[in-house]
Write an enzyme that holds these catalytic residues in place. Structure first.
Site, PDB file in Angstrom:
ATOM      1  N   ASP B 179      29.774  65.877  61.656  1.00  0.00           N
ATOM      2  CA  ASP B 179      30.698  67.037  61.465  1.00  0.00           C
ATOM      3  C   ASP B 179      30.176  68.390  61.530  1.00  0.00           C
ATOM      4  O   ASP B 179      30.709  68.683  59.791  1.00  0.00           O
ATOM      5  CB  ASP B 179      32.033  66.764  60.678  1.00  0.00           C
ATOM      6  CG  ASP B 179      33.413  67.831  61.350  1.00  0.00           C
ATOM      7  OD1 ASP B 179      32.954  68.354  62.003  1.00  0.00           O
ATOM      8  OD2 ASP B 179      34.335  67.715  61.311  1.00  0.00           O
ATOM      9  N   GLU B 207      34.136  76.985  61.591  1.00  0.00           N
ATOM     10  CA  GLU B 207      34.761  76.446  61.608  1.00  0.00           C
ATOM     11  C   GLU B 207      35.760  75.196  61.306  1.00  0.00           C
ATOM     12  O   GLU B 207      36.953  75.458  61.908  1.00  0.00           O
ATOM     13  CB  GLU B 207      34.205  75.358  63.023  1.00  0.00           C
ATOM     14  CG  GLU B 207      34.776  74.538  63.894  1.00  0.00           C
ATOM     15  CD  GLU B 207      35.490  73.122  63.022  1.00  0.00           C
ATOM     16  OE1 GLU B 207      36.506  72.916  63.916  1.00  0.00           O
ATOM     17  OE2 GLU B 207      35.195  72.931  62.782  1.00  0.00           O
ATOM     18  N   HIS B 320      34.455  63.903  56.973  1.00  0.00           N
ATOM     19  CA  HIS B 320      34.953  64.800  55.507  1.00  0.00           C
ATOM     20  C   HIS B 320      34.979  64.794  54.749  1.00  0.00           C
ATOM     21  O   HIS B 320      36.352  64.069  53.644  1.00  0.00           O
ATOM     22  CB  HIS B 320      36.335  65.502  56.281  1.00  0.00           C
ATOM     23  CG  HIS B 320      36.634  66.936  56.862  1.00  0.00           C
ATOM     24  ND1 HIS B 320      37.588  67.611  56.782  1.00  0.00           N
ATOM     25  CD2 HIS B 320      35.993  66.893  57.996  1.00  0.00           C
ATOM     26  CE1 HIS B 320      37.023  68.518  58.033  1.00  0.00           C
ATOM     27  NE2 HIS B 320      35.994  68.076  58.753  1.00  0.00           N
TER      28      HIS B 320
END
Lengths: 382, 359
Positions: B179, B207, B320
């Protein structure tokens, strides 16, 4: 676990051929703490499954000129006879370091191929989410403890994860996972030994391979000093599981040493972990004092450290020291015992951190202490 | 089974290993610029640090903007203790519960370190019921004095998780920062290949702390239609929530199309356009669990007078966290679907204004 099954000579021969063996012998001569530590932590050696580690220990000890034997519960003892007549009389001194490390075991494979696990030894569930592991299945496979991303968590205040909510992902779907892994297979942390700044290293299983390596370094130095002492260096098993330290206890019973020193790790100081429960990394060996320690042994250790100008730290232990010494001290007719510890941060995580210089200091102190024990120690009361 | 979309695996590997915490995307930007240079006439880096590329296709059509973000979640050094330990703060969404005991790389020189937590032996019973917060942890790089630590990093420098890209069997890949480096690699592949239509590619910054690079990039180009290319969370792992809500998206079930997340309600026509493009190309795709997460599409769709927007994602487990897991087939198929959608996207009509006749 029988002796014939893990003949150290056979396994050493199998493992090392040609150049490899020469390199190994060279490394052994150099007594490189870092090289030995790197090899020792790579071997899983989860409690109760220490064979490969015992073989490695036996190989190194053999190269250092010791005679090795394995006992029934897997502990490996390396003996180096001291100077004088072949049968003594000389004091028998045992240096023991438990060789096993904590780990996990597969208890269930979900239909989706995820592994449920149970701890072997004092596993800290708080470090598991996102932790890399090796799964020792049919082959050794990389895996990781799944973590639920913040995006997918339900509302309400978060709580620490319980081990039974967690799972290991090996990237295989149900049927493939069941072909590769069986219930009962072991899981160990995946975390290569890494050099940091300041002569420090982190990695898995430093508890207690650091001590195993320090004991080998001491053996190497004792071989040079050649005192009139029969030195026994033991890599013991199953310290991390259960109330009784089975490997140390049985080894002491079999070997009946006159004196025993247990090597282990102790908590390194860090924020929130301060004296009296923590010791400085790089500050030299921590010497336990308390009922599990024979006072004359402690005194002689302190005197040796001061004479040799080796920095040391005193670790008061009002009851158990958290090491196997309690079960060695009470073996047979009782054995005057001591504990020497290596300060280590983040114990039982996959990033146990220590200062390499402490290993050298511990080894030097031990070697000199073994020489000191030529004269024996007494309480000095009688 | 394996598709051959021409996905640049070596680039993806390099991007995943590169370190680029939000606001500190330099190393990622460098890799992308080097890769893109031979394939583009011009390329610029804007004030936010985003890379902007105008790709010439066979025809000009609707103003298409495709975006992927370069930054990753991580840490910022806040303070150096006298003991030589670092206090750090989170950059982006991280769960405290997966930080203790993790390996990190600290500062511009990527010094190895660990996020240390107290040993379980030393915990009181009440501590065990509590989550160890990052503020109660320190990063240990081996330094034992403040001066020694300062040679490694200073307050404001960043730290990343330590994970190296690797293959897990023939079908999975595993690494850090999927990600959104997976989106960056897909977008770079689109720029490098032939395109039926003109489009703008933006490799955005920031982001993870609020879609900030995307806002500026979209404001500059004022697109008619925009697509965020993402790595999104897969929910096919055991949990009570997945049992209740369905275990999707799943690894291996194809790229993910978002109907609604916390940042965007996808334009229905654009969603249908992707559905149709997937159908025509024979690409299996799946729904994202609605309402979860947000992407750069959130800023794309409300920039200036607004753009019709969607997110097209690769499902990744454990985003994450120190490392994510993704299926090679999903990545290849996401690139194919993006490519298949380009022509129809070029035909999207710019709405004259709010579609009042429908309300």
């Amino acid at each position: 676990m029988a002796l014939r099954k893990i003949s150290p000579k056979k396994s050493a021969a199998k493992e090392a051929h040609g150049r490899d063996r020469r390199a190994r012998a060279q490394a052994a001569r150099k007594g490189s703490a870092l090289a030995w530590l790197r090899e020792a932590v790579e071997i899983p050696g989860v409690s109760g499954h220490e064979e490969a580690l015992a073989c490695w220990f036996a190989g190194v000890a053999t190269q250092l000129g010791a005679e090795v034997r394995m006992n029934r519960l897997g502990s490996c003892v390396a003996e180096r006879r001291g100077k004088g007549a072949p049968r003594g009389p000389r004091p028998r001194v045992l240096i023991s370091a438990h060789a096993d490390s904590i780990g996990l075991v597969v208890t269930h494979i979900t239909p989706g191929g995820f592994l449920r696990v149970a701890p072997i030894g004092g596993v800290d569930a708080r470090i598991l989410p996102g932790q890399d592991v090796w799964v020792h299945g049919r082959q050794t496979l990389p895996g990781m403890f799944g973590s639920i991303p913040p995006h997918f968590q339900s509302g309400g205040p978060p709580k620490p994860f319980e081990l039974d909510e967690l799972f290991v992902d090996i990237g295989l779907a149900g049927p493939a996972a069941r072909r590769a892994v069986s219930v009962g297979d072991l899981v160990s942390y995946r975390s290569p030994l890494t050099e940091m700044a300041g002569g420090r290293v982190y990695g898995r299983a430093m508890d207690n391979r650091a001590s195993v390596v320090a004991a080998l370094l001491a053996l190497e130095q004792v071989a040079r000093l050649n005192p009139a002492v029969d030195l026994l260096v033991a890599a013991t098993t199953m310290e991390e599981v259960g109330r009784i330290c089975v490997g140390g206890m049985t080894t002491a019973h079999i070997e009946r040493p006159d004196y025993a020193i247990t090597l282990d790790v102790t908590h390194g100081e860090m924020p929130g972990v301060e004296e009296p429960h923590a010791y400085k990394l790089g500050g030299g060996p921590a010497l336990c004092v308390g009922p599990h320690i024979h006072p004359a042994m402690f005194k002689a250790l302190v005197e040796t450290a001061e004479r040799e100008k080796i920095p040391y730290q005193v670790e008061p232990a009002p009851a158990s020291t958290g090491t196997e010494v309690g079960d060695i001290q009470t073996a047979g007719e009782g054995i005057p015992s001591a504990v020497v510890s290596i300060p280590l941060r983040y114990m039982h995580s996959a990033v146990e951190t220590l200062c390499l210089a402490d290993l050298e200091k511990v080894a030097r102190l031990l070697a000199r202490f073994v020489v000191r024990l030529e004269r024996g120690v007494t309480r000095g009361e009688d | 089974m394996a598709r051959n979309s021409g996905f640049p695996w070596a680039l993806f590997e390099a991007l995943s290993n590169a370190r680029g915490v939000t606001g500190d995307e330099g190393p990622v930007r460098k890799i992308l610029k080097d890769f893109l240079k031979p394939h583009v006439d011009s390329m610029e880096v804007d004030a936010m640090g985003s890379i902007l590329v105008q790709k010439k296709g066979k025809t000009a059509g609707a103003r298409i903007l495709l975006g992927a973000h370069m930054d990753e979640v991580g840490f910022m050094v806040m303070k150096i203790e006298k003991s030589g330990l670092f206090r750090v703060a989170k950059v982006g969404g991280l769960d405290d519960r997966m930080l203790a005991g993790k390996r990190v790389r600290v500062g511009p020189g990527a010094a190895p370190g660990v996020l240390g937590a107290k040993a379980p032996h030393l915990l009181k019973a009440e501590d065990k019921a509590k989550i160890v917060k990052l503020e109660d942890m320190t990063v240990d790089v081996g330094a034992s004095t403040e001066a020694e630590a300062r040679k490694i990093a200073s307050p404001g420098d960043t730290a990343t998780f330590e994970s190296t890209f690797e293959s897990w069997g023939p079908s999975l890949v595993r690494g850090k920062a999927f990600d959104d480096r997976v989106g960056c690699a897909i977008l770079a592949a689109l720029v490098a290949g032939p395109s039926p239509v003109d489009f703008v590619a933006v490799f955005t910054t920031q982001e993870e702390i609020g879609l900030r690079g995307a806002r500026v990039a979209a404001q500059k180009f004022e697109p008619d239609v925009a697509v965020a290319l993402e790595g999104t969370g897969a929910a096919d792992t055991p949990s009570k929530r997945s049992e209740a809500l369905g275990a999707f998206p799943r690894l291996g079930d194809g790229p993910v199309l978002t109907r609604r997340d916390s940042s965007t309600i996808t334009d229905r026509e654009i969603f249908a356009l992707f559905e149709e493009a997937a159908g025509k190309a024979g690409i299996r795709w799946q729904e994202k669990r609605p309402g979860i997460g947000g992407t750069d599409a959130g800023e794309f769709h409300r920039a200036r007078s607004g753009a019709r927007s969607i997110s097209l994602s690769v499902p990744c487990r454990y985003i994450h966290s120190p490392a994510a897991l993704a299926a090679r087939s999903d990545i290849e198929a996401a690139l194919e679907l993006a490519r298949a959608a380009l022509s129809p996207l070029g035909r999207v009509k710019r709405p004259a204004g709010p579609r009042l006749e429908k309300s």
